[in-house]
Each structure stands twice: as C-alpha cells, then as structure tokens.
Design a protein around this motif. Structure first.
Motif, mmCIF file in Angstrom:
data_model
loop_
_atom_site.group_PDB
_atom_site.id
_atom_site.type_symbol
_atom_site.label_atom_id
_atom_site.label_comp_id
_atom_site.label_asym_id
_atom_site.label_seq_id
_atom_site.Cartn_x
_atom_site.Cartn_y
_atom_site.Cartn_z
ATOM 1 N N GLY A 33 73.603 -56.294 -1.700
ATOM 2 C CA GLY A 33 72.405 -55.896 -0.966
ATOM 3 C C GLY A 33 71.185 -55.875 -1.874
ATOM 4 O O GLY A 33 71.280 -56.056 -3.095
ATOM 5 N N THR A 34 70.032 -55.644 -1.265
ATOM 6 C CA THR A 34 68.772 -55.554 -2.012
ATOM 7 C C THR A 34 68.275 -54.114 -1.977
ATOM 8 O O THR A 34 67.837 -53.634 -0.927
ATOM 9 N N PRO A 35 68.341 -53.395 -3.093
ATOM 10 C CA PRO A 35 67.850 -52.009 -3.101
ATOM 11 C C PRO A 35 66.322 -51.969 -3.127
ATOM 12 O O PRO A 35 65.689 -52.723 -3.865
ATOM 13 N N ILE A 36 65.759 -51.083 -2.313
ATOM 14 C CA ILE A 36 64.324 -50.803 -2.334
ATOM 15 C C ILE A 36 64.196 -49.311 -2.623
ATOM 16 O O ILE A 36 64.566 -48.472 -1.799
ATOM 17 N N LEU A 37 63.707 -48.984 -3.792
ATOM 18 C CA LEU A 37 63.749 -47.608 -4.285
ATOM 19 C C LEU A 37 62.403 -46.911 -4.131
ATOM 20 O O LEU A 37 61.359 -47.501 -4.382
ATOM 21 N N VAL A 38 62.464 -45.640 -3.742
ATOM 22 C CA VAL A 38 61.256 -44.828 -3.602
ATOM 23 C C VAL A 38 61.486 -43.482 -4.282
ATOM 24 O O VAL A 38 62.511 -42.828 -4.049
ATOM 25 N N ALA A 39 60.545 -43.088 -5.122
ATOM 26 C CA ALA A 39 60.595 -41.781 -5.778
ATOM 27 C C ALA A 39 59.243 -41.513 -6.425
ATOM 28 O O ALA A 39 58.367 -42.386 -6.451
ATOM 29 N N ARG A 40 59.076 -40.327 -6.986
ATOM 30 C CA ARG A 40 57.815 -39.977 -7.649
ATOM 31 C C ARG A 40 57.755 -40.471 -9.090
ATOM 32 O O ARG A 40 56.685 -40.759 -9.597
ATOM 33 N N TYR A 62 60.894 -51.320 -6.408
ATOM 34 C CA TYR A 62 60.646 -49.879 -6.463
ATOM 35 C C TYR A 62 59.191 -49.571 -6.117
ATOM 36 O O TYR A 62 58.290 -50.374 -6.353
ATOM 37 N N TYR A 63 59.001 -48.377 -5.540
ATOM 38 C CA TYR A 63 57.685 -47.922 -5.101
ATOM 39 C C TYR A 63 57.535 -46.443 -5.438
ATOM 40 O O TYR A 63 58.433 -45.640 -5.165
ATOM 41 N N LYS A 64 56.411 -46.095 -5.995
ATOM 42 C CA LYS A 64 56.116 -44.700 -6.320
ATOM 43 C C LYS A 64 55.522 -44.008 -5.102
ATOM 44 O O LYS A 64 54.585 -44.508 -4.481
ATOM 45 N N ALA A 65 56.067 -42.837 -4.765
ATOM 46 C CA ALA A 65 55.518 -42.068 -3.643
ATOM 47 C C ALA A 65 55.959 -40.621 -3.727
ATOM 48 O O ALA A 65 57.105 -40.321 -4.088
ATOM 49 N N ASP A 66 55.048 -39.732 -3.401
ATOM 50 C CA ASP A 66 55.374 -38.322 -3.195
ATOM 51 C C ASP A 66 55.635 -38.156 -1.708
ATOM 52 O O ASP A 66 54.704 -38.164 -0.893
ATOM 53 N N LEU A 67 56.893 -38.026 -1.341
ATOM 54 C CA LEU A 67 57.267 -38.005 0.069
ATOM 55 C C LEU A 67 56.807 -36.736 0.786
ATOM 56 O O LEU A 67 56.876 -36.666 2.010
ATOM 57 N N GLN A 68 56.318 -35.760 0.029
ATOM 58 C CA GLN A 68 55.751 -34.574 0.663
ATOM 59 C C GLN A 68 54.324 -34.819 1.144
ATOM 60 O O GLN A 68 53.770 -34.013 1.889
ATOM 61 N N PHE A 82 55.183 -54.739 4.645
ATOM 62 C CA PHE A 82 54.301 -55.879 4.368
ATOM 63 C C PHE A 82 54.943 -56.798 3.322
ATOM 64 O O PHE A 82 54.903 -58.029 3.446
ATOM 65 N N ASP A 83 55.556 -56.201 2.300
ATOM 66 C CA ASP A 83 56.153 -56.982 1.211
ATOM 67 C C ASP A 83 57.456 -57.666 1.615
ATOM 68 O O ASP A 83 57.747 -58.775 1.153
ATOM 69 N N HIS A 84 58.247 -56.996 2.460
ATOM 70 C CA HIS A 84 59.616 -57.472 2.711
ATOM 71 C C HIS A 84 59.869 -57.938 4.145
ATOM 72 O O HIS A 84 60.903 -58.556 4.410
ATOM 73 N N GLY A 85 58.976 -57.630 5.040
ATOM 74 C CA GLY A 85 59.133 -58.106 6.412
ATOM 75 C C GLY A 85 60.060 -57.278 7.267
ATOM 76 O O GLY A 85 59.853 -57.146 8.475
ATOM 77 N N SER A 86 61.068 -56.694 6.663
ATOM 78 C CA SER A 86 62.024 -55.875 7.420
ATOM 79 C C SER A 86 62.793 -54.981 6.457
ATOM 80 O O SER A 86 62.812 -55.215 5.241
ATOM 81 N N VAL A 87 63.416 -53.969 7.014
ATOM 82 C CA VAL A 87 64.347 -53.101 6.286
ATOM 83 C C VAL A 87 65.567 -52.951 7.186
ATOM 84 O O VAL A 87 65.432 -52.787 8.406
ATOM 85 N N ASP A 88 66.750 -53.024 6.609
ATOM 86 C CA ASP A 88 67.968 -52.974 7.416
ATOM 87 C C ASP A 88 68.590 -51.585 7.481
ATOM 88 O O ASP A 88 69.318 -51.276 8.426
ATOM 89 N N ALA A 89 68.316 -50.752 6.484
ATOM 90 C CA ALA A 89 68.879 -49.393 6.480
ATOM 91 C C ALA A 89 68.035 -48.505 5.582
ATOM 92 O O ALA A 89 67.353 -48.977 4.666
ATOM 93 N N VAL A 90 68.087 -47.214 5.862
ATOM 94 C CA VAL A 90 67.441 -46.227 4.996
ATOM 95 C C VAL A 90 68.449 -45.138 4.670
ATOM 96 O O VAL A 90 69.198 -44.677 5.543
ATOM 97 N N ILE A 91 68.490 -44.758 3.407
ATOM 98 C CA ILE A 91 69.288 -43.604 2.983
ATOM 99 C C ILE A 91 68.306 -42.535 2.537
ATOM 100 O O ILE A 91 67.680 -42.637 1.476
ATOM 101 N N ASN A 92 68.142 -41.522 3.376
ATOM 102 C CA ASN A 92 67.221 -40.416 3.089
ATOM 103 C C ASN A 92 67.915 -39.447 2.135
ATOM 104 O O ASN A 92 68.594 -38.500 2.552
ATOM 105 N N ASN A 93 67.721 -39.691 0.854
ATOM 106 C CA ASN A 93 68.433 -38.954 -0.179
ATOM 107 C C ASN A 93 67.569 -37.903 -0.874
ATOM 108 O O ASN A 93 68.096 -36.945 -1.434
ATOM 109 N N ALA A 94 66.247 -38.052 -0.846
ATOM 110 C CA ALA A 94 65.365 -37.126 -1.562
ATOM 111 C C ALA A 94 65.548 -35.696 -1.054
ATOM 112 O O ALA A 94 65.621 -35.457 0.149
ATOM 113 N N GLY A 95 65.636 -34.773 -1.975
ATOM 114 C CA GLY A 95 65.793 -33.376 -1.581
ATOM 115 C C GLY A 95 65.691 -32.460 -2.782
ATOM 116 O O GLY A 95 65.738 -32.902 -3.942
#
Length: 265
Positions: A33-40, A62-68, A82-95
């Motif tokens: 798969g292709t990981p798309i990572l988000v974190a601060r 990877y993308y920098k973001a403060d999800l709060q 915009f960059d990828h055209g689609s996303v197939d799944a999301v794993i909401n792991n931040a906590g």
C-alpha cells in the motif's frame, strides 16, 4: 509480502510520527500500500517516510498538521486529495492521555483529550466520508481503547473520550454499511510506546503493567491485516477484553474484585 487487498491502495494514517502509527505505516508499505502520514512532528515524519521508502521501495508521503486545529486539518486533507486524487482508507490513530483524578486535573489537559481523541477524529472522518461514499468504497479504522469499555480511576476523561469513539464508530458502521464502506473500532490495552510519557510522567503505572503491555509492531500488523475486510472490532489483549465483557454484566462486582488493580495509575 504484498497483500492483494492493499496493493496500490492509499492509506491515510494520523498520529504517524511514532508508536503504533509508525508501525502501521511500515506494515501498509510492506503489504504494497501507499502510506500517507499526518502528524505534528515533521522531523519525525521525514525520518519515518525516508526509512519506509528506503526499505520497501514504495512512496511514503507525509503532511504536517495539528489535528486539534480545524482550519489546519481541513487544509491538509484538501491538499492530500489534491495531491493524490483519492484515499482508500483512514486509520484515525492520533490520540493522547493524561492520567489524573478529575478534581486535580488541569482544564487544558481535559480539553486536549476531548479535542484530539474525539473532535479531531470525528472531524477527519466527516471530511473524508463524502469521498468514500462517492467512490463507493473505503475503510475507516478508529483507534479506541479497552478504557472505553471499562473505566478506571485517574482515566475518567480519557475513558469518556474513548467511549465516545466506540459509540461514534458503532453508529457510523450502521450508517454506511450498504455503501461499500467498512468501519472498525480497535480497542487496545496498554501498548509499549511513548504514550505513557505524557499520560503518566511518574512511570508508576507503566511499571506496574510492564509485563502485560502489547507491542506496537504486533498491534499494527493485526490492524493492517484487517484492512478492506468486514471487521467490527479488534480487541487486544483477549484477557482484558474478556474482563471488559464481564464488567458490562457485573460492574459492581468487578470494581470490588479489581479495586487494587484499578488504582495502580
């Protein structure tokens, strides 16, 4: 080893700069798969992305973001589409967790747990859901906790936040099950990550449950293997999930029997 279900699929992972999130990214890449990572922490994201690309010869974004921050979250998710055209799944792991008696808790800590564990998870899902519905497929995996099923002293707010995640996940599953979208809750016990550096800076709770802690690599492997399959819940460890089930039947008895264990934080 490439998994045909994941090959070429774009998997968005929040809280991906370390711990479970990092291992999720590794197993997604290993499965093709292709990981798309988000974190601060952009520095940590760069390191994770580089290591994954070097090890598995796949692209890892990877993308920098403060999800709060709602505005920042929307901007980043828009950029990802915009960059990828689609996303197939999301794993909401931040906590986040900060263990404290309610009477002694700082309001900013309470607010942070609700904002990150609940509000940002729902916000991210809400923004991605129309895309999943339009493409008639997708998988939403929400990292909840056994604490959402069985609360203990010093984790009242954390348990409340994860109870909210479980409730949200269960209702959402019923709403979208006929639209080709899978929804899964992951309810874990203590995991050996940096999570406890903030949750319990004294280290006393981590020390008391050290022998019982789950390894994030094994947890991540099981989660990734569940992608694009109909899986209501992942519960680990099994003995703790059994305790949670028994707690629903006889809460007063369980609180008496496990009083010493419950107060180890």
């Amino acid at each position: 080893m490439v998994n045909r279900k994941l090959a070429g699929k774009k998997i968005l992972i929040t809280g991906a700069s370390g711990g479970i999130g990092m291992f999720l990214a590794i197993h997604v890449a290993r499965a093709g798969g292709t990981p798309i990572l988000v974190a601060r922490s952009v520095g940590k994201l760069q390191i994770v992305s580089h290591k994954i690309e070097e090890s598995f010869q796949v692209s890892c974004y990877y993308y920098k973001a403060d999800l709060q921050d709602g505005v920042e979250t929307k901007s980043v998710l828009d950029q990802i589409y915009f960059d990828h055209g689609s996303v197939d799944a999301v794993i909401n792991n931040a906590g986040v967790a900060i263990f404290s008696y309610v009477a002694e808790a700082e309001w900013q800590d309470i607010e942070q747990m609700i904002d990150l564990n609940v509000t940002s998870l729902i916000r991210t899902t809400h923004q991605l859901l129309p895309h999943f519905i339009k493409q008639n497929h997708g998988h939403i995996i929400n990292i909840a906790s056994q604490a959402g099923k069985m609360a203990t002293p010093k984790s009242a707010v954390y348990s409340a936040s994860k109870h909210a995640v479980i409730g949200f996940t269960n209702a959402l599953r019923m709403e979208v099950e006929k639209r080709g979208i899978f929804v899964t809750a992951v309810n874990l016990g203590p995991v050996r990550t940096n999570f406890f550096q903030k949750a319990d800076p004294t280290g006393s709770y981590q020390k008391s449950v050290d022998s019982l802690m789950l390894h994030p690599n094994k947890v991540a492997y099981v989660i990734v293997q569940s992608l694009f399959t109909k899986c209501r819940e992942i519960n680990s460890p099994a003995w703790m999930n059994a305790g949670s089930r028994l707690y629903q039947i006889a809460p007063t008895l369980m609180e008496r029997v496990l009083e010493k264990q419950f107060n180890k934080k």
